[in-house]
Design an enzyme around this catalytic site. Structure first.
Site, PDB file in Angstrom:
ATOM      1  N   ASN A   1       0.862  -1.353  -0.017  1.00 59.79           N
ATOM      2  CA  ASN A   1       0.093  -0.043  -0.081  1.00 59.79           C
ATOM      3  C   ASN A   1       0.872   1.139  -0.024  1.00 59.79           C
ATOM      4  O   ASN A   1       1.588   1.556   0.812  1.00 59.79           O
ATOM      5  CB  ASN A   1      -0.936  -0.090   1.271  1.00 59.79           C
ATOM      6  CG  ASN A   1      -1.906   1.193   1.360  1.00 59.79           C
ATOM      7  OD1 ASN A   1      -1.819   2.000   0.235  1.00 59.79           O
ATOM      8  ND2 ASN A   1      -2.279   1.421   2.470  1.00 59.79           N
TER       9      ASN A   1
ATOM     10  N   LYS B   1       0.176   4.325  -0.168  1.00 55.91           N
ATOM     11  CA  LYS B   1      -0.589   5.489   0.355  1.00 55.91           C
ATOM     12  C   LYS B   1      -0.392   6.773  -0.608  1.00 55.91           C
ATOM     13  O   LYS B   1      -0.376   6.516  -1.641  1.00 55.91           O
ATOM     14  CB  LYS B   1       0.147   5.502   1.778  1.00 55.91           C
ATOM     15  CG  LYS B   1      -0.056   4.386   2.632  1.00 55.91           C
ATOM     16  CD  LYS B   1       0.205   4.359   4.143  1.00 55.91           C
ATOM     17  CE  LYS B   1      -0.085   3.170   4.786  1.00 55.91           C
ATOM     18  NZ  LYS B   1      -0.034   2.908   6.155  1.00 55.91           N
TER      19      LYS B   1
ATOM     20  N   HIS C   1      -9.554   1.219   4.719  1.00 54.24           N
ATOM     21  CA  HIS C   1      -8.318   1.451   5.468  1.00 54.24           C
ATOM     22  C   HIS C   1      -8.596   2.481   6.610  1.00 54.24           C
ATOM     23  O   HIS C   1      -9.111   3.059   6.344  1.00 54.24           O
ATOM     24  CB  HIS C   1      -7.285   2.129   4.562  1.00 54.24           C
ATOM     25  CG  HIS C   1      -5.676   1.836   4.873  1.00 54.24           C
ATOM     26  ND1 HIS C   1      -5.428   2.821   5.784  1.00 54.24           N
ATOM     27  CD2 HIS C   1      -4.824   0.944   5.041  1.00 54.24           C
ATOM     28  CE1 HIS C   1      -4.119   2.443   6.263  1.00 54.24           C
ATOM     29  NE2 HIS C   1      -3.991   1.374   5.488  1.00 54.24           N
TER      30      HIS C   1
ATOM     31  N   GLU D   1      -6.725   4.606   7.812  1.00 56.92           N
ATOM     32  CA  GLU D   1      -6.669   6.140   7.506  1.00 56.92           C
ATOM     33  C   GLU D   1      -7.528   6.595   6.971  1.00 56.92           C
ATOM     34  O   GLU D   1      -7.929   7.917   7.262  1.00 56.92           O
ATOM     35  CB  GLU D   1      -5.298   6.242   6.527  1.00 56.92           C
ATOM     36  CG  GLU D   1      -3.735   6.082   7.560  1.00 56.92           C
ATOM     37  CD  GLU D   1      -2.764   5.281   6.532  1.00 56.92           C
ATOM     38  OE1 GLU D   1      -2.791   5.196   5.243  1.00 56.92           O
ATOM     39  OE2 GLU D   1      -2.013   4.778   7.590  1.00 56.92           O
TER      40      GLU D   1
ATOM     41  N   GLU E   1      -5.583  -5.240  10.143  1.00 58.25           N
ATOM     42  CA  GLU E   1      -4.424  -4.299  10.545  1.00 58.25           C
ATOM     43  C   GLU E   1      -4.542  -3.207  11.905  1.00 58.25           C
ATOM     44  O   GLU E   1      -5.569  -2.522  11.770  1.00 58.25           O
ATOM     45  CB  GLU E   1      -4.241  -3.090   9.289  1.00 58.25           C
ATOM     46  CG  GLU E   1      -4.092  -3.726   8.016  1.00 58.25           C
ATOM     47  CD  GLU E   1      -3.332  -2.427   6.954  1.00 58.25           C
ATOM     48  OE1 GLU E   1      -2.108  -2.724   6.619  1.00 58.25           O
ATOM     49  OE2 GLU E   1      -3.993  -1.561   6.797  1.00 58.25           O
TER      50      GLU E   1
ATOM     51  N   GLY F   1       2.455   2.133  10.807  1.00 59.86           N
ATOM     52  CA  GLY F   1       3.379   3.318  10.648  1.00 59.86           C
ATOM     53  C   GLY F   1       4.107   3.551  12.090  1.00 59.86           C
ATOM     54  O   GLY F   1       4.740   4.559  12.220  1.00 59.86           O
TER      55      GLY F   1
ATOM     56  N   SER G   1       3.424  -2.494  10.384  1.00 61.91           N
ATOM     57  CA  SER G   1       4.731  -2.559  10.556  1.00 61.91           C
ATOM     58  C   SER G   1       5.568  -4.011  10.134  1.00 61.91           C
ATOM     59  O   SER G   1       6.434  -4.345  10.820  1.00 61.91           O
ATOM     60  CB  SER G   1       5.110  -2.372  12.116  1.00 61.91           C
ATOM     61  OG  SER G   1       4.750  -0.944  12.196  1.00 61.91           O
TER      62      SER G   1
END
Ligand code: 13P
Length: 251
Positions: free
Chosen positions: A8, A10, A97, A99, A170, A176, A215
Site C-alpha cells: 500500500n 498510500k 483502510h 487512515e 491491520e 506506521g 509494520s
C-alpha cells in the site's frame, strides 16, 4: 491458496517514481512472483495507469486503487469510480483502510457500500479492518472486528468468487509505528477474524484470504507468513523501496 503480498503506497510516488520502483522489483524478481505468491501494488490514482503498465513486467502481479466512490459516474467532485480504476488497468481496490476511517471519517456503512459496489463492478476488493489501541485496551477487540466485518460485507453479492475478496487485519496501533503485533496477538486475532468470517460468509470464509498488516518488514515477514490463518501481508512503509518489498515477497 496463494499468499497475497500486497503493497500500500498510500500518498507516496508520482507516476514516474512508481514505474521506477516496479521496474526495479521486476529486475530483482526476474519477471515473476515466486511460486505460491501473488503480488498486488496499491498505488495512488495519479500513478495507477503508469504502474499498471509497468507491472506487466512481473508475472503474477497486479495493481489496485486505494479508494473508490460507489457510483459509475456523476457529480462527485474529486472522486473516482470503479470504471475509471479498471480503465487504468488496475484490478483491485482497498476499502476501509484505517487512515480513511480515522482521518477522512469514513463510516462502516460507507465502507460496506464501497465494498459491494466495487465487487458488483468487477474489481477485487481488499477490505481493511482493525481496532485502535483504546478499543483493544477496553476489551472491545471482538466487537469492533465484528461490526467492521458485518457492515463492511453487508451487501456483498452472494455469487462473489472467494478470490475476489480479501480481508486485511491491520491493528491501528501497529500502522506506521514500528510496533508490530506479537505473533501471539496475530494468531489470536486472526482466529477471531476467521470465525467471524465463517459466521458471515459460511464455507467461503476458508477460501477468502486473510492478511496481516502493520509494520511488516523484511525482518518479521517470514515469521508472520508462517502463522495460522495468515494468507498474506499488507505492507506500507517497507513496500516503498523495491529491495525491501522484494525481500518481503520472497520471505
Ligand atoms: P506500515 O507497514 O507502514 O505500518 O503500514 C501498514 C498499512 O497501513 C498498510 O495498509
Amino acid at each position: 491458496m496463494k499468499k497475497l503480498m500486497a503493497a500500500n503506497w498510500k500518498m507516496y510516488k508520482t507516476g514516474s517514481e512508481a514505474v521506477a520502483t516496479i521496474n526495479e522489483m521486476a529486475a530483482i524478481l526476474n519477471g515473476s512472483a515466486p511460486e505460491g505468491r501473488e503480488v498486488v501494488v496499491f498505488a495512488p490514482f495519479t500513478a495507477l495507469e503508469a504502474a499498471s503498465s509497468a507491472i506487466k513486467a512481473i508475472n503474477g502481479a497486479s495493481t489496485g486503487a486505494e479508494n473508490l466512490y460507489p457510483a459509475i459516474e456523476g457529480a462527485f467532485t474529486g472522486e473516482i469510480s470503479p470504471v475509471m480504476i479498471k480503465a487504468c488497468g488496475a484490478s483491485w481496490v482497498l476499502t476501509g483502510h484505517s487512515e480513511r476511517r480515522h482521518i477522512l471519517g469514513e463510516s462502516d456503512e460507507f465502507v460496506g457500500q464501497k465494498t459491494a459496489f466495487a465487487l458488483q463492478n468487477g474489481l477485487r476488493v481488499m477490505l481493511c479492518i482493525g481496532e485502535t489501541l483504546e478499543e483493544r485496551e477496553s476489551g472491545l477487540l471482538r466487537n469492533v472486528l465484528e461490526r467492521q466485518l458485518k457492515l463492511g460485507l453487508k451487501d456483498v453479492p452472494a455469487e462473489t468468487p472467494a478470490d475476489a475478496l480479501a480481508i486485511a487485519y491491520e491493528p491501528v496501533w501497529a500502522i506506521g509505528t514500528g510496533k508490530t503485533a506479537t505473533n501471539d496477538d496475530i494468531v489470536e486475532t486472526h482466529a477471531i477474524c476467521r470465525e467471524l468470517m465463517r459466521e458471515i460468509m459460511g464455507d467461503k470464509a476458508d477460501e477468502t484470504a486473510l492478511l496481516y498488516g502493520g509494520s511488516v518488514k523484511p525482518a518479521n515477514a517470514g515469521a508472520i507468513l508462517g502463522l495460522d490463518n495468515v494468507d498474506g501481508v499488507l505492507v506500507g512503509g517497507a513496500s516503498l523501496k523495491a529491495d525491501s518489498f522484494t525481500q518481503i515477497i520472497n520471505a
